[in-house]
Design a protein around this motif. Structure first.
Motif, short mmCIF file in Angstrom:
data_model
loop_
_atom_site.label_atom_id
_atom_site.label_comp_id
_atom_site.label_asym_id
_atom_site.label_seq_id
_atom_site.Cartn_x
_atom_site.Cartn_y
_atom_site.Cartn_z
N GLU A 227 0.80 -1.22 0.00
CA GLU A 227 0.00 0.00 0.00
C GLU A 227 0.84 1.28 0.00
OE1 GLU A 227 -4.11 -1.62 2.11
OE2 GLU A 227 -2.73 -0.40 3.29
N VAL A 228 2.14 1.15 -0.01
CA VAL A 228 3.01 2.33 -0.06
C VAL A 228 3.88 2.26 -1.30
CG1 VAL A 228 4.83 3.61 1.14
CG2 VAL A 228 3.02 2.49 2.48
N PRO A 229 3.98 3.30 -2.12
CA PRO A 229 3.36 4.62 -1.93
C PRO A 229 1.90 4.71 -2.34
CG PRO A 229 4.60 4.64 -3.97
CD PRO A 229 4.84 3.28 -3.34
N GLY A 230 1.38 3.71 -3.04
CA GLY A 230 -0.01 3.72 -3.46
C GLY A 230 -0.21 4.38 -4.81
N PRO A 231 -1.43 4.27 -5.36
CA PRO A 231 -1.71 4.84 -6.68
C PRO A 231 -1.60 6.36 -6.68
CG PRO A 231 -3.46 3.33 -5.96
CD PRO A 231 -2.59 3.58 -4.78
N LYS A 232 -1.34 6.92 -7.84
CA LYS A 232 -1.23 8.36 -8.00
C LYS A 232 -2.60 8.95 -8.29
CE LYS A 232 1.39 11.87 -10.59
NZ LYS A 232 2.41 12.07 -11.66
N GLY A 233 -2.96 9.99 -7.54
CA GLY A 233 -4.24 10.65 -7.74
C GLY A 233 -4.17 11.78 -8.73
N TRP A 234 -5.33 12.39 -9.01
CA TRP A 234 -5.39 13.48 -10.00
C TRP A 234 -4.63 14.71 -9.53
CZ3 TRP A 234 -7.55 18.23 -8.80
CH2 TRP A 234 -8.35 18.29 -7.66
N ASP A 235 -4.39 14.80 -8.19
CA ASP A 235 -3.63 15.93 -7.67
C ASP A 235 -2.13 15.69 -7.67
OD1 ASP A 235 -3.48 14.01 -5.71
OD2 ASP A 235 -4.33 15.24 -4.11
N GLY A 236 -1.70 14.54 -8.21
CA GLY A 236 -0.28 14.22 -8.31
C GLY A 236 0.30 13.54 -7.10
N ARG A 237 -0.49 13.33 -6.06
CA ARG A 237 -0.01 12.69 -4.84
C ARG A 237 -0.37 11.21 -4.83
NH1 ARG A 237 -1.99 17.60 -0.85
NH2 ARG A 237 -0.43 19.12 -1.54
N HIS A 238 0.42 10.45 -4.10
CA HIS A 238 0.22 9.00 -4.05
C HIS A 238 -0.45 8.58 -2.74
CE1 HIS A 238 2.71 7.69 -7.56
NE2 HIS A 238 3.26 8.88 -7.37
N GLY A 239 -1.26 7.52 -2.84
CA GLY A 239 -1.73 6.81 -1.66
C GLY A 239 -2.84 7.48 -0.88
N SER A 240 -3.64 8.33 -1.51
CA SER A 240 -4.74 8.96 -0.79
C SER A 240 -5.88 7.96 -0.58
CB SER A 240 -5.27 10.17 -1.56
OG SER A 240 -5.92 9.76 -2.75
N ILE A 241 -6.75 8.30 0.35
CA ILE A 241 -7.95 7.49 0.58
C ILE A 241 -8.75 7.37 -0.72
CG2 ILE A 241 -10.19 7.49 1.74
CD1 ILE A 241 -8.73 8.74 4.16
N GLU A 242 -8.87 8.48 -1.44
CA GLU A 242 -9.65 8.44 -2.68
C GLU A 242 -9.09 7.45 -3.69
OE1 GLU A 242 -11.94 11.69 -5.07
OE2 GLU A 242 -9.80 11.93 -5.51
N THR A 243 -7.76 7.45 -3.88
CA THR A 243 -7.19 6.56 -4.90
C THR A 243 -7.38 5.10 -4.53
OG1 THR A 243 -4.99 6.68 -3.86
CG2 THR A 243 -5.47 8.24 -5.64
N TRP A 244 -7.44 4.78 -3.24
CA TRP A 244 -7.64 3.39 -2.83
C TRP A 244 -9.11 2.99 -2.76
CZ3 TRP A 244 -4.17 -0.09 -3.28
CH2 TRP A 244 -2.82 0.14 -3.00
#
Length: 314
Positions: free
Chosen positions: A178-195
């Protein structure tokens, strides 16, 4: 039965990326009439015109005019600029939507995030009616949230109360990579939304060797005994439980209401409360997890509830 006064009528607008819905509610929360049309893709001036036309059409159908109007939209109004921010309907960002709608309609229009409207609807007369503190969650192609305390929407000084999806996934499990996790639309990895969003579940399933192309297929395969699909659902429920446990630890809501496509997964309402016990900082968890009562109508209903009964413009 006492007739509804004209001052008890309010209009809600649900401005989505693919559709615009307008509904007229009476004081008892009943929808008198509603209209739904496709959103003009990427055309901001056309969106403003269409909302105004739909509002006037609904009023004309009921032989009324000048009613209070509330609108639910993706994103939020910036307290700094008064313009839209953080909307996945990109053409809204940077636009003075509240002022433009008010000018087009010749009256004040109240605006809130669509997840806030969902939470308000369910707190007013939905699955969380009568609860003191409500956290409303939309689980779909994205993840949103809203907070209602005493039937009043909590916006906060930054206008982002309830935006839990943009926090990191709590207590990540290294055994599930789960680290770093998928990349979200904001460019950050591992957010609750992406998972926890629908596409996030599908991505996780395919990483584990599954072939299903959407959430519905994963659920069907899991129900049929497919062990890979069952494991995907278990991981998703565990991540959702950890994420909601963090909300309980901070907000301690009476009720958490789930909406959106993923709220239709029946096992969530048993499995997530069982799993969040390991993460909530209490010897017992009294918070209830419930399915939304009003379904996809909660957005437009909550937008109308942005105005109190009586239509006060104070």
């Amino acid at each position: 039965m006492q007739a509804t006064k004209p001052t008890d009528l309010r209009i809600g607008v649900d401005l989505g990326g693919t559709k615009i819905e307008v509904a007229l509610l009476d004081g008892g929360g009943s929808i008198r009439c509603r209209r739904r049309e496709a959103t003009p893709a990427g055309d901001y001036p056309a969106i403003v015109r269409q909302v105004a036309e739909m509002v006037r059409a609904v009023e004309a159908e009921q032989d009324v005019s000048g009613l209070p109007v509330g609108a639910g939209t993706p994103g939020a109004v910036s307290r700094l600029t008064g313009r839209m921010k953080n909307s996945n309907s990109l053409c809204l960002n940077g636009e003075a939507l509240r002022e433009d709608l008010s000018q087009a309609l010749g009256r004040e229009v109240r605006i809130a995030n669509d997840a806030d409207c969902f939470a308000l609807s369910e707190a007013m007369d939905g699955a969380a009616a009568g609860a003191g503190t409500v956290f409303g969650v939309i689980l779909g192609t994205g993840v949103g949230g809203g907070v209602v305390v005493g039937q009043r929407l909590l916006a906060g000084p930054n206008g982002i109360a309830g935006e839990w999806g943009h926090n990191p996934l709590p207590w990540p499990r290294p055994e599930w990579d789960e680290v770093p996790g998928p990349k979200g639309w904001d460019g950050r990895h591992g957010s609750i939304e992406t998972w926890c969003c629908g596409p996030g579940m599908v991505l996780d399933h395919r990483r584990a060797g599954g072939e299903a192309q959407d959430v519905q297929a994963i659920c069907r395969q899991a129900a049929a005994g497919d062990v890979v699909a069952q494991a995907t659902l278990e991981r998703w429920e565990d991540r959702l439980a950890r994420s909601l446990a963090a909300i309980i630890n901070v907000l301690d809501p009476d009720v958490i209401v789930l909406g959106g496509g993923l709220s239709q997964i029946d096992s969530v309402y048993e499995q997530v409360p069982l799993r969040w016990r390991d993460w909530v900082f209490s010897d017992a968890v009294e918070t209830r997890l419930v399915r939304a009562r009003h379904g996809d109508a909660s957005g437009v209903r909550g937008a109308a509830w942005l105005w109190p009964l009586g239509g006060s413009r104070g």
